[in-house]
Design a protein around this motif. Structure first.
Motif, mmCIF file in Angstrom:
data_model
loop_
_atom_site.group_PDB
_atom_site.id
_atom_site.type_symbol
_atom_site.label_atom_id
_atom_site.label_comp_id
_atom_site.label_asym_id
_atom_site.label_seq_id
_atom_site.Cartn_x
_atom_site.Cartn_y
_atom_site.Cartn_z
ATOM 1 N N HIS A 183 -13.191 4.503 4.373
ATOM 2 C CA HIS A 183 -11.794 4.366 4.799
ATOM 3 C C HIS A 183 -11.040 5.701 4.793
ATOM 4 C CE1 HIS A 183 -12.528 0.109 4.608
ATOM 5 N NE2 HIS A 183 -12.721 0.140 3.258
ATOM 6 N N LEU A 184 -11.733 6.764 4.419
ATOM 7 C CA LEU A 184 -11.063 8.074 4.326
ATOM 8 C C LEU A 184 -11.225 8.869 5.618
ATOM 9 C CD1 LEU A 184 -12.116 9.193 0.717
ATOM 10 C CD2 LEU A 184 -10.026 8.013 1.432
ATOM 11 N N GLN A 185 -10.170 9.604 5.979
ATOM 12 C CA GLN A 185 -10.247 10.487 7.151
ATOM 13 C C GLN A 185 -11.136 11.703 6.852
ATOM 14 O OE1 GLN A 185 -9.798 10.259 10.573
ATOM 15 N NE2 GLN A 185 -7.638 9.767 10.175
ATOM 16 N N ASP A 186 -11.140 12.125 5.559
ATOM 17 C CA ASP A 186 -11.981 13.252 5.133
ATOM 18 C C ASP A 186 -12.227 13.080 3.640
ATOM 19 O OD1 ASP A 186 -13.456 15.523 5.135
ATOM 20 O OD2 ASP A 186 -11.796 16.901 5.542
ATOM 21 N N THR A 187 -13.410 13.533 3.174
ATOM 22 C CA THR A 187 -13.755 13.349 1.760
ATOM 23 C C THR A 187 -13.253 14.521 0.931
ATOM 24 O OG1 THR A 187 -15.914 14.342 2.190
ATOM 25 C CG2 THR A 187 -15.773 11.938 2.266
ATOM 26 N N VAL A 188 -11.928 14.627 0.856
ATOM 27 C CA VAL A 188 -11.316 15.694 0.057
ATOM 28 C C VAL A 188 -10.148 15.109 -0.730
ATOM 29 C CG1 VAL A 188 -11.960 17.564 1.639
ATOM 30 C CG2 VAL A 188 -9.782 16.359 1.946
ATOM 31 N N VAL A 189 -9.755 15.857 -1.782
ATOM 32 C CA VAL A 189 -8.583 15.492 -2.573
ATOM 33 C C VAL A 189 -7.480 16.498 -2.230
ATOM 34 C CG1 VAL A 189 -7.624 15.207 -4.885
ATOM 35 C CG2 VAL A 189 -9.999 14.551 -4.426
ATOM 36 N N THR A 190 -6.306 15.986 -1.884
ATOM 37 C CA THR A 190 -5.183 16.866 -1.521
ATOM 38 C C THR A 190 -4.023 16.650 -2.477
ATOM 39 O OG1 THR A 190 -4.194 15.263 0.000
ATOM 40 C CG2 THR A 190 -5.869 16.757 0.899
ATOM 41 N N MET A 191 -3.044 17.583 -2.379
ATOM 42 C CA MET A 191 -1.827 17.502 -3.212
ATOM 43 C C MET A 191 -0.631 17.260 -2.312
ATOM 44 S SD MET A 191 -2.562 18.020 -6.476
ATOM 45 C CE MET A 191 -1.036 18.547 -7.180
ATOM 46 N N ARG A 192 0.184 16.276 -2.661
ATOM 47 C CA ARG A 192 1.428 15.987 -1.965
ATOM 48 C C ARG A 192 2.514 15.760 -3.004
ATOM 49 N NH1 ARG A 192 -0.989 17.718 1.603
ATOM 50 N NH2 ARG A 192 -1.145 17.043 3.789
ATOM 51 N N ASN A 193 3.581 16.590 -2.909
ATOM 52 C CA ASN A 193 4.697 16.482 -3.861
ATOM 53 C C ASN A 193 4.226 16.622 -5.310
ATOM 54 O OD1 ASN A 193 6.457 15.990 -1.657
ATOM 55 N ND2 ASN A 193 5.955 13.798 -1.733
ATOM 56 N N GLY A 194 3.214 17.471 -5.524
ATOM 57 C CA GLY A 194 2.723 17.707 -6.866
ATOM 58 C C GLY A 194 1.853 16.593 -7.421
ATOM 59 N N ARG A 195 1.359 15.673 -6.555
ATOM 60 C CA ARG A 195 0.540 14.560 -7.020
ATOM 61 C C ARG A 195 -0.755 14.524 -6.222
ATOM 62 N NH1 ARG A 195 4.155 11.422 -10.053
ATOM 63 N NH2 ARG A 195 2.750 9.633 -10.173
ATOM 64 N N ALA A 204 -6.645 1.633 7.649
ATOM 65 C CA ALA A 204 -7.308 1.127 6.441
ATOM 66 C C ALA A 204 -6.432 1.283 5.214
ATOM 67 C CB ALA A 204 -8.638 1.849 6.239
ATOM 68 N N LYS A 205 -5.097 1.342 5.428
ATOM 69 C CA LYS A 205 -4.229 1.593 4.276
ATOM 70 C C LYS A 205 -4.261 0.453 3.263
ATOM 71 C CE LYS A 205 -0.006 -0.213 6.431
ATOM 72 N NZ LYS A 205 1.386 0.099 6.772
ATOM 73 N N GLY A 206 -4.552 -0.753 3.726
ATOM 74 C CA GLY A 206 -4.608 -1.864 2.770
ATOM 75 C C GLY A 206 -5.882 -1.880 1.961
ATOM 76 N N GLN A 207 -6.891 -1.102 2.396
ATOM 77 C CA GLN A 207 -8.172 -1.085 1.694
ATOM 78 C C GLN A 207 -8.163 -0.135 0.495
ATOM 79 O OE1 GLN A 207 -10.418 -3.283 2.659
ATOM 80 N NE2 GLN A 207 -8.969 -3.898 4.286
ATOM 81 N N VAL A 208 -7.182 0.762 0.449
ATOM 82 C CA VAL A 208 -7.084 1.695 -0.680
ATOM 83 C C VAL A 208 -5.709 1.519 -1.306
ATOM 84 C CG1 VAL A 208 -7.188 4.117 -1.408
ATOM 85 C CG2 VAL A 208 -8.573 3.352 0.534
ATOM 86 N N PRO A 209 -5.608 0.700 -2.331
ATOM 87 C CA PRO A 209 -4.309 0.419 -2.936
ATOM 88 C C PRO A 209 -3.719 1.663 -3.614
ATOM 89 C CG PRO A 209 -6.075 -0.536 -4.255
ATOM 90 C CD PRO A 209 -6.730 -0.032 -3.005
ATOM 91 N N GLY A 210 -2.453 1.853 -3.415
ATOM 92 C CA GLY A 210 -1.795 2.995 -4.047
ATOM 93 C C GLY A 210 -0.457 3.279 -3.402
ATOM 94 N N THR A 221 -3.256 9.546 9.757
ATOM 95 C CA THR A 221 -3.715 9.739 8.376
ATOM 96 C C THR A 221 -2.550 9.530 7.428
ATOM 97 O OG1 THR A 221 -5.358 11.352 9.105
ATOM 98 C CG2 THR A 221 -4.831 11.307 6.764
ATOM 99 N N LEU A 222 -2.807 8.705 6.399
ATOM 100 C CA LEU A 222 -1.817 8.506 5.337
ATOM 101 C C LEU A 222 -2.343 9.134 4.052
ATOM 102 C CD1 LEU A 222 -0.927 4.743 5.970
ATOM 103 C CD2 LEU A 222 0.317 6.756 6.755
#
Length: 792
Positions: A183-195, A204-210, A221-222
């Motif tokens: 369900h990911l657009q890319d297999t990376v971890v990013t930072m948004r607003n310090g999180r 696929a936003k409902g498949q990854v709760p958060g 991409t969300l």
């Protein structure tokens, strides 16, 4: 001083050069504000500070005050309870580091030379090492505070590190999960607003709760923060806030410590700024080899070998100028581009520089006077805006000068009253100069007018001067000749350039009889001056030659006296030895005869004893003189002599070593102890057994050392170009060698310069017990650039 004069004499260019030698912004600003002063005590203090800075530069090298920051605004904020930021505290630390470096630099000066005019400034610096160490320990850079700044900060950062590791571990687990990865657009971890977030496909936003924190520009991409790490991110955010609070507390603590020393910090800034300014003056003086002028209040100027500081030091011709003693008005004449304006500007600029506390590029013992104002009318003053001609503009300036000048003023005119009718201009110039002369105002003027030359010749207290011009090379020599009026040389120059002689003759006939007489007078004066100059040079050469011959005769007489004393002493010792041996022989003989008489021995045995005694006496006589005479009469003249060969000088009955090889006449120098004498090879005997092993002891020890020193040591040592420490080390060894060589005196060449090296040499000589006395060289010996040391 008026701004117009400063600009006209190019004082601002000197200030620009001075600013280049300052090493911090506040020091450069201090240099830009430097203006000439009329306070004699202040001028002398400024000159002394410049000289002391120059001395320290020669001794220890230059010092940089880079890093001196103005923290006055920060200190003001501390007074009302404010807190310094990281950048402000780093500037405070930089200021303290400069103070610490300057303090160490001042300790490098020898104790006997510390009590100069700068000693108090260096002594008042407070490096505040504990505060400096605290700032440097807590603050690593503008963006980083050390973990060890406090135990609380260390714990917070340890917790931040642990949570970060947990978050990364949780996020990596989700990335490695196949269902989540699809369900990911890319297999990376990013930072948004310090999180920490994952880039999830929009469908696929409902498949990854958060929690959604952002989306891409296309909306495909969300960026979702998984629920599994929300709490960890919240904890991390809270720790970052605590970290910032702890950093603020640390900065507040450091600011509080700085506030306790606010006065010392401000004082350090002011002292370092002043020191940077003073050492900039010293560095500038070193660049153009400047010296401190002597100041007087009698309006007397005497410049010795002055060099305009803005001209190429390798090209500029030094000039000697004096004004204010026998005359108060100097009129300089000569051809264009001959150096008249440069001479004029040199006098004015030196006066401004000296009264500003700057050294001047001239020989030592140059004199300047303190003037309340310097007025200068130099250059093209044409004003298009005011529709004024060159003459009108100059006249406007001259009117202003006449209204304001007084006996404490220096007035400089370049091409006075030029640009108008020559007859009227000359008359007007004479009237203007007469008024200034009657008031006793020190004035220097350049001109082409012949009438002014006559005015100077016929008026008491007014003197002519000229810039020398070579007709042969058609070029100026730039030498200023005081007492000789300048000649136009127009006819001579025209003839050299090929103008027909009939035109020149016609021009001469058109000259008035008075003008022609004046030109003839000037020519006669110039011829007389040239003749006198040649005679003076010849007389000086004869004087130096006479001094040299006198010195050599004195040295020769001293050597002969020393050799005579040695010969007499040796003869006395030999006589005592002969008498002692004769007494021993006589005593033994008497004992033997008594013995034979008491024992009733035969006369034959007594005769045998007497024969032995006669043989012994004959042997002594042979050793004392006969053998030497025979050897002297029939000796072999040595051939193929080498440096260092042992020889005997027959005429002096002394042994020595070959110091130079013989010339065509057979003359060579032989070193005999401390005596080095010129002898002929016919007077020598080569000693073949000199280096034998049996004589090894005789060639070692103090005697050999003294002979070696005396054969190699020079009567002079040159210390010019050395630092003080290097020079003292070389001088100390040289004096030891010269003393061991029994030299009566030595010549120490240290140059004139700032006098720092001379002072160090004299200070060192005072501490040496074997130096009986010392003095500066006299005229012909090197003047104040040489010191003569005399051994006890």
């Amino acid at each position: 001083m008026n701004t117009k004069t400063l600009r006209t004499l190019e004082y601002n260019k000197i200030i620009d050069l001075l600013c280049e030698h300052a090493t911090c912004a506040s020091g450069r600003e201090r240099c830009r504000k430097l203006k000439p002063s009329a306070d004699l005590s202040g001028i002398r203090l400024a000159q002394q500070q410049t000289g002391d800075a120059l001395t320290r530069i020669y001794q220890k090298g230059s010092i940089s005050f880079s890093g001196t920051h103005n923290i006055g605004a920060s200190l003001k904020r501390l007074e009302i309870g404010g807190v310094m930021g990281i950048e402000e505290l780093l500037k405070t630390a930089s200021l303290l580091e400069v103070a610490k470096r300057a303090k160490a630099y001042s300790r490098g000066v020898r104790e006997e030379e510390q009590a100069d005019s700068l000693h108090g400034l260096f002594a008042d610096l407070e490096p505040l090492t504990p505060l400096l160490d605290e700032i440097r320990r807590f603050i690593l850079s503008e963006d980083e505070i050390a973990d060890d700044a406090s135990s609380n900060l260390k714990n917070i950062r340890r917790s931040i590190k642990n949570i970060n590791e947990k978050i990364r571990s949780q996020m990596n687990a989700m990335l490695n999960n196949t269902d989540t990865r699809n369900h990911l657009q890319d297999t990376v971890v990013t930072m948004r607003n310090g999180r920490y977030c994952l880039p999830v496909k929009a469908e696929a936003k409902g498949q990854v709760p958060g929690m959604i924190h952002d989306q891409s520009s296309t909306g495909s991409t969300l960026f979702i923060e998984p629920m599994a790490v929300v709490k960890l991110n919240n904890d991390l955010k809270e720790l970052y806030l605590k970290e910032q609070d702890e950093i603020e507390a640390i900065l507040a603590n450091l600011s509080s410590q700085a506030a306790e020393h606010a006065c010392e910090l401000q004082n350090n800034y002011e002292i370092l700024t002043e020191l940077d300014f003073i050492f900039a003056k010293g560095s500038l003086a070193k660049k153009y080899n400047g010296t401190a002028p002597l100041f007087n209040t009698e309006q007397r100027i005497r410049i010795r070998k002055g060099r305009h500081p803005l001209l190429d030091s390798h090209m500029v011709v030094p000039i000697d100028i004096h004004l204010g003693d026998e005359f108060d008005l100097l009129i300089v004449t000569g051809p264009n581009t001959g150096g008249k304006t440069v001479s004029l500007k040199t006098v004015g600029l030196f006066t401004l520089m000296g009264q500003a506390g700057l050294h001047i590029p001239a020989n030592d013992r140059s004199e300047l006077s303190v003037f309340e104002e310097v007025y200068a009318d130099i250059g093209d003053e044409q004003s298009i805006e005011q529709s004024l001609s060159t003459f009108s503009s100059h006249m406007t300036n001259i009117v202003s000068i006449l209204e304001n000048a007084n006996q404490n003023s220096l007035v400089l005119f370049d091409e006075l009253c030029a640009g108008t009718d020559p007859t009227e201009g000359a008359a007007l110039a004479i009237s203007i100069l007469s008024k200034l002369h009657n008031y006793g105002i020190r004035t220097m003027a350049t001109t082409h007018y012949s009438e002014l030359k006559v005015f100077a010749l016929s008026t008491s207290g007014v003197e002519n001067a000229s810039c020398e011009f070579s007709v042969e090379t058609l070029s100026p020599t730039y030498r200023l000749l005081i007492g000789i009026p300048g000649k136009s040389n127009a006819f001579a120059i025209s003839g050299k350039l090929g103008l027909p002689q009939e035109i020149i003759d016609d021009a001469k006939q058109r000259m008035s009889e008075q003008d022609e007489s004046l030109e003839d007078l000037i020519s006669d004066l110039e011829a007389s001056r040239t003749s006198l100059e040649k005679e003076r040079v010849a007389a000086e050469a004869y004087r130096r030659e006479t001094e040299t011959i006198k010195r050599k005769l004195q040295e020769k007489q001293e050597r002969l006296d020393s050799q005579r004393d040695k010969i007499i002493r040796q003869a006395n010792e030999d006589a005592h030895a002969i008498l002692r041996e004769a007494k021993e022989v006589a005593d033994q003989t008497i004992k033997n005869f008594h013995k034979y008489g008491q024992a009733n021995n035969h006369v034959k045995e007594m005769e045998q004893e007497r024969g032995k005694l006669r043989e012994k006496m004959n042997g002594l006589e042979k050793n004392m003189g006969l053998k030497q005479k025979e050897q002297a009469k029939n000796h072999r003249v040595p051939k193929n002599l080498r440096l260092g060969d042992s020889v005997k000088v027959l005429s002096m009955n002394l042994k020595g070593t070959v110091h130079t090889l013989p010339n065509e006449k057979g003359d060579l120098y032989v070193q005999m102890g401390i005596l080095r004498s010129l002898v002929n090879i016919q007077d020598l005997v080569l000693l073949e057994d000199a280096p034998a092993l049996g004589n090894k002891k005789k060639s070692t020890g103090a005697g050999k050392i003294k002979m070696s020193k005396s054969s190699s040591i020079s009567a002079e040592i040159n210390l010019i170009g050395k630092t003080t420490d290097e020079a003292i080390a070389l001088l100390d060894k040289y004096l030891d060698d010269a003393y061991l060589a029994h030299m009566p005196s030595v010549r120490i060449v240290h140059g004139k310069g700032t006098g720092a090296l001379r002072k160090a040499v004299h200070s060192h000589l005072k501490r040496l017990k074997y130096v009986e006395s010392f003095r500066l060289g006299e005229f012909g010996e090197g003047d104040s650039g040489v010191t003569i040391a005399i051994f006890s």
